[in-house]
Design an enzyme around this catalytic site. Structure first.
Site, PDB file in Angstrom:
ATOM      1  N   LYS A   1     -14.265  -8.367  -0.613  1.00  0.00           N
ATOM      2  CA  LYS A   1     -14.177  -8.721  -2.034  1.00  0.00           C
ATOM      3  C   LYS A   1     -15.205  -9.794  -2.321  1.00  0.00           C
ATOM      4  O   LYS A   1     -15.844 -10.292  -1.413  1.00  0.00           O
ATOM      5  CB  LYS A   1     -12.771  -9.232  -2.339  1.00  0.00           C
ATOM      6  CG  LYS A   1     -11.737  -8.121  -2.480  1.00  0.00           C
ATOM      7  CD  LYS A   1     -10.384  -8.706  -2.828  1.00  0.00           C
ATOM      8  CE  LYS A   1      -9.278  -7.718  -2.486  1.00  0.00           C
ATOM      9  NZ  LYS A   1      -8.085  -8.361  -1.971  1.00  0.00           N
TER      10      LYS A   1
ATOM     11  N   ARG B   1      -0.209  -8.199   8.055  1.00  0.00           N
ATOM     12  CA  ARG B   1       0.975  -7.404   8.400  1.00  0.00           C
ATOM     13  C   ARG B   1       0.719  -6.536   9.626  1.00  0.00           C
ATOM     14  O   ARG B   1       1.651  -6.218  10.372  1.00  0.00           O
ATOM     15  CB  ARG B   1       1.408  -6.576   7.177  1.00  0.00           C
ATOM     16  CG  ARG B   1       0.370  -5.609   6.679  1.00  0.00           C
ATOM     17  CD  ARG B   1       0.606  -5.183   5.234  1.00  0.00           C
ATOM     18  NE  ARG B   1       0.257  -6.230   4.283  1.00  0.00           N
ATOM     19  CZ  ARG B   1       0.401  -6.129   2.974  1.00  0.00           C
ATOM     20  NH1 ARG B   1       0.903  -5.023   2.447  1.00  0.00           N
ATOM     21  NH2 ARG B   1       0.062  -7.120   2.187  1.00  0.00           N
TER      22      ARG B   1
END
Ligand code: BES
Ligand code: MN
Ligand code: ZN
Length: 496
Positions: A277, A351
């Site tokens: 990003k 995660r």
């Protein structure tokens, strides 16, 4: 910094500054403040009358050469409304006073507690507050402000009979605060000075010094154990991953007692991988190992406090890099548990590494799990930098954590984990996917993903993305890492 309990009468205390606090009420000149007012010939009543001291939260009034006292200064700190005052407020008052005086080159401070705070817990809160407040993020500054330091901090007001309780509080507070500052130091290290291997070496050194057992799994052992989710994140760059395991075993383990598994995300730098990003603010992503740092800090404190339960700390450590060997969106990985994962976004890497961390902690014998992670930007949207997001699969276990957070003075807020959210992470081409397909609920889908790997073992997930880092300095804490959740977890484990 030396912290001592001083039982001398406060009129005879010798320090560069005597600090005390007052409450925001119609007449703030009560109790201790009235005693001081009498010594000073009515000065404090005059200040209150003129509106200069009101007791408003963290209002500072510095009086020079106060009459009737031996100290050169008297610092009055507003403590807010009396009925809202708690150990957390006392911690902030003490910490803010320390930073206020330190910046004015005061070296010897005495804090006068009120009658109702002459106990172990208040002494602990003050100790935690001042040691955390004294921490500066200046390790790499060559121009350190050498005249700005507090040499000695005395806690005053205690009688000789109350002394041993106070000293117990100071000792416990010191163990906790030093562990918190240890964690904050790790978080401050930039990624070029804290790779997964360096983090592992620091964890090993801490464990050996504290008398904890430690095992570091290198990339080969990680591959042998088939920790495919952790490896998939690590493959994007040249730095090999580490799985850090630190264990505390009580001297006389009780049969049937719970075994606590503490799992902390340690992404030493999160570039976001191939799903990269814009670069704005990316420098902050060195703090993406704050969950791991917190758990290592908890272990350091536990080694000193010696709780009666066994605790296994598991910290998966890796970088998340966008190199030529990096995993790509759509790749399918097999976690250590055997579950297959579609990696739809390489930026949801926390995660992935926690999937293997949680599974491994269970395999090592953990019966109750807590993980801590700077997991989602979505938790910042939901709770800003005020509350830690708490997700729990077992309400009794979660309630224990929430009670510990309250006792430790850390703000935490429980978030939902309804079965409906399970649909969001159902995979199209594998068992599960690492981002939600539904709209919104980003922090919840992140938690839901980790829950898949906790299975039936009572588990709590703490999303500390909003709370692990102070973008601006607070009156009681420097800019940078906060060490959030450490005090709560120490409280949780020592209360079992
Ligand atoms: N480390 C970030 C979480 C984060 C983001 C912390 C912003 C602080 C500020 C984590 O690895 C991440 O990138 N999460 C993604 C998940 C998303 C792709 C589902 C996020 O929150 O944007
Ligand atoms: Mn990420
Ligand atoms: Zn991350």
């Amino acid at each position: 910094m030396q912290i001592i309990l001083d039982t001398k009468s406060f009129a005879t205390l010798e320090a560069d500054a005597l600090v005390t606090y007052l409450f925001d009420e119609s007449d703030p000149v009560l109790g201790r403040i009235a005693e001081l007012d009498k010594l000073s010939g009515g000065l404090l009543a005059r200040l209150a009358k003129s509106g200069e001291i009101t007791g408003k939260n963290l209002e500072f009034t510095l009086v020079h050469a106060p009459a009737g006292l031996k100290t050169a200064r008297l610092l009055l700190v507003g403590a807010g409304k009396r009925d809202q005052f708690n150990p957390g407020s006392l911690r902030k008052v003490a910490g803010a006073a320390l930073r206020y005086l330190k910046s004015r080159s005061v070296h010897k401070v005495a804090l006068l507690l009120h009658e109702s705070e002459l106990n172990e817990y208040a002494a602990q809160s003050v100790t935690e507050g001042v040691l955390a407040a004294d921490f500066e993020s200046d390790k790499y500054k060559t121009d350190k402000k050498n005249d700005k330091f507090i040499e000695a901090f005395a806690i005053a007001g205690f009688t000789d009979a109350q002394k041993s309780a106070g000293e117990k509080g100071i000792s416990r507070g010191r163990s906790i605060a030093e562990a918190q500052n240890f964690a904050r130091d790790l978080v401050n290290e930039p990624s070029n000075k804290l790779t997964p291997r360096i983090l592992a070496a620091k964890a090993e050194a801490m464990a050996k010094e504290a008398g904890l057992s430690v095992e570091i799994l290198d990339e080969k052992r990680i591959a042998d154990l088939k920790m495919g989710a952790l490896l998939s994140v690590a493959q994007g760059g040249p730095e090999p991953p580490r799985m850090i395991v630190v264990t505390y075993t009580p001297a006389t383990p009780k049969p049937g007692a719970p075994v606590i598994g503490l799992v902390g995300k340690a992404v030493t730098f999160d570039t976001r991988g191939i799903s990269i990003k814009p670069s704005e603010g990316m420098e902050k992503m060195k703090y993406d190992m704050a969950g791991g740092a917190t758990m290592l800090g908890v272990m350091r404190a536990l080694a000193a406090l010696k709780p009666s339960v066994k605790v296994i700390c598991v910290v998966p450590a890796t970088e998340n890099m966008p190199g030529g060997t990096a995993q790509k969106p759509g790749d399918i990985q097999t976690a250590m548990s055997g579950k297959t994962i579609e990696v739809l976004n390489t930026d949801a890497e926390g995660r992935l590494i926690l999937a293997d961390g949680v599974h491994y902690a269970k395999q090592l014998g953990a019966t109750h799990l807590v993980d801590a992670a700077t997991l989602t930007g979505a938790i910042v949207v939901a709770l800003a930098n005020v509350n830690v997001g708490v997700f729990g699969s077992d309400q009794a276990w979660t309630d224990k954590l929430l009670a510990s957070a309250k006792a430790a003075g850390e703000k935490m807020w429980q978030m939902p984990l309804d079965d409906e959210y399970r649909e969001f992470i159902k995979g199209s081409f594998a068992d599960i996917q690492n981002i939600g397909s539904g709209k919104g609920g980003g922090a919840i889908t992140g938690a839901m993903f980790i829950k898949e790997f906790a299975g039936d073992t009572p588990w709590i997930h703490l999303d500390i993305a909003g709370t692990a880092w102070n973008d601006d300095a607070k009156p009681w804490l420097a800019k940078g890492p906060t060490g959030v959740a450490l005090r709560t977890l120490v409280q949780l484990v020592t209360s079992l």
